[in-house]
Design a protein around this motif. Structure first.
Motif, PDB file in Angstrom:
ATOM      1  N   TYR A  29       0.841  -1.204   0.000  1.00 51.47           N
ATOM      2  CA  TYR A  29       0.000   0.000   0.000  1.00 51.47           C
ATOM      3  C   TYR A  29       0.877   1.255   0.000  1.00 51.47           C
ATOM      4  N   ARG A  30       1.870   1.274   0.856  1.00 50.74           N
ATOM      5  CA  ARG A  30       2.762   2.435   0.958  1.00 50.74           C
ATOM      6  C   ARG A  30       3.449   2.710  -0.379  1.00 50.74           C
ATOM      7  N   ARG A  31       3.859   1.672  -1.068  1.00 52.60           N
ATOM      8  CA  ARG A  31       4.584   1.832  -2.332  1.00 52.60           C
ATOM      9  C   ARG A  31       3.692   2.332  -3.476  1.00 52.60           C
ATOM     10  N   HIS A  32       2.429   1.971  -3.457  1.00 53.51           N
ATOM     11  CA  HIS A  32       1.598   2.216  -4.636  1.00 53.51           C
ATOM     12  C   HIS A  32       0.421   3.163  -4.419  1.00 53.51           C
ATOM     13  N   ALA A  33       0.006   3.390  -3.211  1.00 55.23           N
ATOM     14  CA  ALA A  33      -1.215   4.168  -2.965  1.00 55.23           C
ATOM     15  C   ALA A  33      -1.141   5.584  -3.527  1.00 55.23           C
ATOM     16  N   ARG A  34      -0.015   6.208  -3.389  1.00 54.87           N
ATOM     17  CA  ARG A  34       0.120   7.589  -3.863  1.00 54.87           C
ATOM     18  C   ARG A  34      -0.088   7.695  -5.379  1.00 54.87           C
ATOM     19  N   ALA A  35       0.507   6.782  -6.123  1.00 52.98           N
ATOM     20  CA  ALA A  35       0.367   6.787  -7.592  1.00 52.98           C
ATOM     21  C   ALA A  35      -1.071   6.476  -7.995  1.00 52.98           C
ATOM     22  N   ILE A  36      -1.699   5.565  -7.293  1.00 55.68           N
ATOM     23  CA  ILE A  36      -3.082   5.193  -7.612  1.00 55.68           C
ATOM     24  C   ILE A  36      -4.011   6.355  -7.274  1.00 55.68           C
ATOM     25  N   HIS A  37      -3.787   6.989  -6.143  1.00 57.79           N
ATOM     26  CA  HIS A  37      -4.602   8.144  -5.757  1.00 57.79           C
ATOM     27  C   HIS A  37      -4.435   9.276  -6.769  1.00 57.79           C
ATOM     28  N   ALA A  38      -3.207   9.519  -7.215  1.00 61.07           N
ATOM     29  CA  ALA A  38      -2.954  10.587  -8.188  1.00 61.07           C
ATOM     30  C   ALA A  38      -3.705  10.312  -9.499  1.00 61.07           C
ATOM     31  N   LEU A  39      -3.685   9.076  -9.953  1.00 61.77           N
ATOM     32  CA  LEU A  39      -4.413   8.727 -11.174  1.00 61.77           C
ATOM     33  C   LEU A  39      -5.911   8.918 -10.969  1.00 61.77           C
ATOM     34  N   ALA A  40      -6.432   8.416  -9.863  1.00 59.61           N
ATOM     35  CA  ALA A  40      -7.868   8.544  -9.588  1.00 59.61           C
ATOM     36  C   ALA A  40      -8.276  10.016  -9.489  1.00 59.61           C
ATOM     37  N   LEU A  41      -7.424  10.844  -8.902  1.00 55.58           N
ATOM     38  CA  LEU A  41      -7.723  12.270  -8.795  1.00 55.58           C
ATOM     39  C   LEU A  41      -7.723  12.927 -10.173  1.00 55.58           C
ATOM     40  N   ARG A  42      -6.771  12.562 -11.012  1.00 58.73           N
ATOM     41  CA  ARG A  42      -6.738  13.116 -12.371  1.00 58.73           C
ATOM     42  C   ARG A  42      -7.998  12.735 -13.141  1.00 58.73           C
ATOM     43  N   LEU A  43      -8.448  11.512 -12.957  1.00 62.14           N
ATOM     44  CA  LEU A  43      -9.602  11.034 -13.720  1.00 62.14           C
ATOM     45  C   LEU A  43     -10.924  11.584 -13.196  1.00 62.14           C
ATOM     46  N   THR A  44     -11.025  11.745 -11.894  1.00 59.75           N
ATOM     47  CA  THR A  44     -12.318  12.164 -11.327  1.00 59.75           C
ATOM     48  C   THR A  44     -12.377  13.644 -11.001  1.00 59.75           C
ATOM     49  N   GLY A  45     -11.228  14.249 -10.702  1.00 55.70           N
ATOM     50  CA  GLY A  45     -11.204  15.654 -10.308  1.00 55.70           C
ATOM     51  C   GLY A  45     -11.753  15.887  -8.910  1.00 55.70           C
ATOM     52  N   ASN A  46     -11.944  14.820  -8.144  1.00 54.39           N
ATOM     53  CA  ASN A  46     -12.556  14.929  -6.824  1.00 54.39           C
ATOM     54  C   ASN A  46     -11.704  14.173  -5.801  1.00 54.39           C
ATOM     55  N   PRO A  47     -11.114  14.871  -4.813  1.00 47.47           N
ATOM     56  CA  PRO A  47     -10.242  14.204  -3.840  1.00 47.47           C
ATOM     57  C   PRO A  47     -10.941  13.095  -3.048  1.00 47.47           C
ATOM     58  N   GLY A 120      -3.662  23.447 -15.135  1.00 48.22           N
ATOM     59  CA  GLY A 120      -4.984  23.157 -14.587  1.00 48.22           C
ATOM     60  C   GLY A 120      -6.050  23.007 -15.650  1.00 48.22           C
ATOM     61  N   VAL A 121      -5.648  22.844 -16.897  1.00 53.88           N
ATOM     62  CA  VAL A 121      -6.624  22.743 -17.979  1.00 53.88           C
ATOM     63  C   VAL A 121      -7.452  21.472 -17.835  1.00 53.88           C
ATOM     64  N   LEU A 122      -6.842  20.391 -17.429  1.00 54.88           N
ATOM     65  CA  LEU A 122      -7.593  19.142 -17.311  1.00 54.88           C
ATOM     66  C   LEU A 122      -8.746  19.265 -16.322  1.00 54.88           C
ATOM     67  N   ARG A 123      -8.594  20.095 -15.316  1.00 54.74           N
ATOM     68  CA  ARG A 123      -9.666  20.266 -14.337  1.00 54.74           C
ATOM     69  C   ARG A 123     -10.880  20.962 -14.935  1.00 54.74           C
ATOM     70  N   ARG A 124     -10.659  21.690 -16.018  1.00 60.08           N
ATOM     71  CA  ARG A 124     -11.777  22.377 -16.661  1.00 60.08           C
ATOM     72  C   ARG A 124     -12.559  21.468 -17.598  1.00 60.08           C
ATOM     73  N   LEU A 125     -12.018  20.293 -17.877  1.00 57.36           N
ATOM     74  CA  LEU A 125     -12.710  19.359 -18.753  1.00 57.36           C
ATOM     75  C   LEU A 125     -13.810  18.644 -17.985  1.00 57.36           C
ATOM     76  N   GLY A 126     -14.807  18.219 -18.714  1.00 60.22           N
ATOM     77  CA  GLY A 126     -15.857  17.403 -18.111  1.00 60.22           C
ATOM     78  C   GLY A 126     -15.286  16.051 -17.713  1.00 60.22           C
ATOM     79  N   PRO A 127     -15.985  15.337 -16.860  1.00 61.66           N
ATOM     80  CA  PRO A 127     -15.450  14.067 -16.366  1.00 61.66           C
ATOM     81  C   PRO A 127     -15.172  13.046 -17.466  1.00 61.66           C
ATOM     82  N   VAL A 128     -16.047  12.947 -18.445  1.00 64.80           N
ATOM     83  CA  VAL A 128     -15.844  11.967 -19.512  1.00 64.80           C
ATOM     84  C   VAL A 128     -14.643  12.365 -20.366  1.00 64.80           C
ATOM     85  N   GLU A 129     -14.589  13.629 -20.758  1.00 65.11           N
ATOM     86  CA  GLU A 129     -13.465  14.103 -21.572  1.00 65.11           C
ATOM     87  C   GLU A 129     -12.147  13.879 -20.852  1.00 65.11           C
ATOM     88  N   ARG A 130     -12.081  14.297 -19.597  1.00 66.97           N
ATOM     89  CA  ARG A 130     -10.849  14.180 -18.807  1.00 66.97           C
ATOM     90  C   ARG A 130     -10.415  12.718 -18.729  1.00 66.97           C
TER      91      ARG A 130
END
Length: 181
Positions: A29-47, A120-130
């Motif tokens: 978990y320690r090794r991978h959680a940060r990378a997985i969280h970063a990807l999920a945040l990029r995709l959803t835009g919601n912490p 921050g352009v990706l944050r302006r995209l809709g969820p599907v587009e992003r």
């Protein structure tokens, strides 16, 4: 200290986690959680959603530990699980709507994805587009994969990526407004 992508050490941790050793799971978990969280945040835009998806990934990992091959790196599998979870959330939340056809006006200049995250352009995209653009451009998903996963066609994915990149190019080519009178 081993790198997160050290497969020999990771294989030992996976085996130990299979046997129920909590310390091994905690290290994975320690090794991978940060990378997985970063990807999920990029995709959803919601912490909050990104945190939920991260937890879901590691719960699934616990369920499927017995099926992992020792020589297979864990991170790509976790990233795939996170991306699928983000897509499922989009679909479940009924945010997946048809995007109207627009004319594509290819821009000039640099590739907008090179600068999009820092601006921050990706944050302006809709969820599907992003999600579609990030998974295609940065995670290497093919258009057929994206189309299938979203229950759409390959051309739908191509269209989303093309229109979105065109829009990003246009936005990035616009001069910044100045505060001068």
């Amino acid at each position: 200290m081993p790198s997160p992508l050290d497969t020999d050490d990771e294989a030992q941790l996976v085996r130990r986690a299979r046997w129920g050793q909590q310390a091994a799971f905690a290290e994975l978990y320690r090794r991978h959680a940060r990378a997985i969280h970063a990807l999920a945040l990029r995709l959803t835009g919601n912490p909050s959603t990104a945190e939920d998806i991260t937890q879901e990934c590691f719960l699934k990992m616990l369920q499927f530990l017995g099926g992992f091959r020792d020589d297979t790196p864990l991170r790509p599998w976790l990233k795939r699980v996170a991306a699928n979870a983000a897509i499922d959330r989009l679909r479940r939340d009924r945010r997946l709507v048809a995007i109207e056809e627009e004319e594509a006006h290819p821009g000039h200049g640099s590739d907008p994805l090179l600068h999009a995250e820092s601006l921050g352009v990706l944050r302006r995209l809709g969820p599907v587009e992003r999600t579609v653009v990030w998974l295609h451009a940065m995670e290497g998903w093919s258009h057929p994969e994206l189309g299938r996963r979203f229950g759409r066609s390959e051309s739908w994915s191509k269209s989303i990526v093309s229109r979105t990149l065109s829009r990003l190019r246009h936005e990035l080519d616009q001069p910044e407004p100045h505060d001068d009178p």
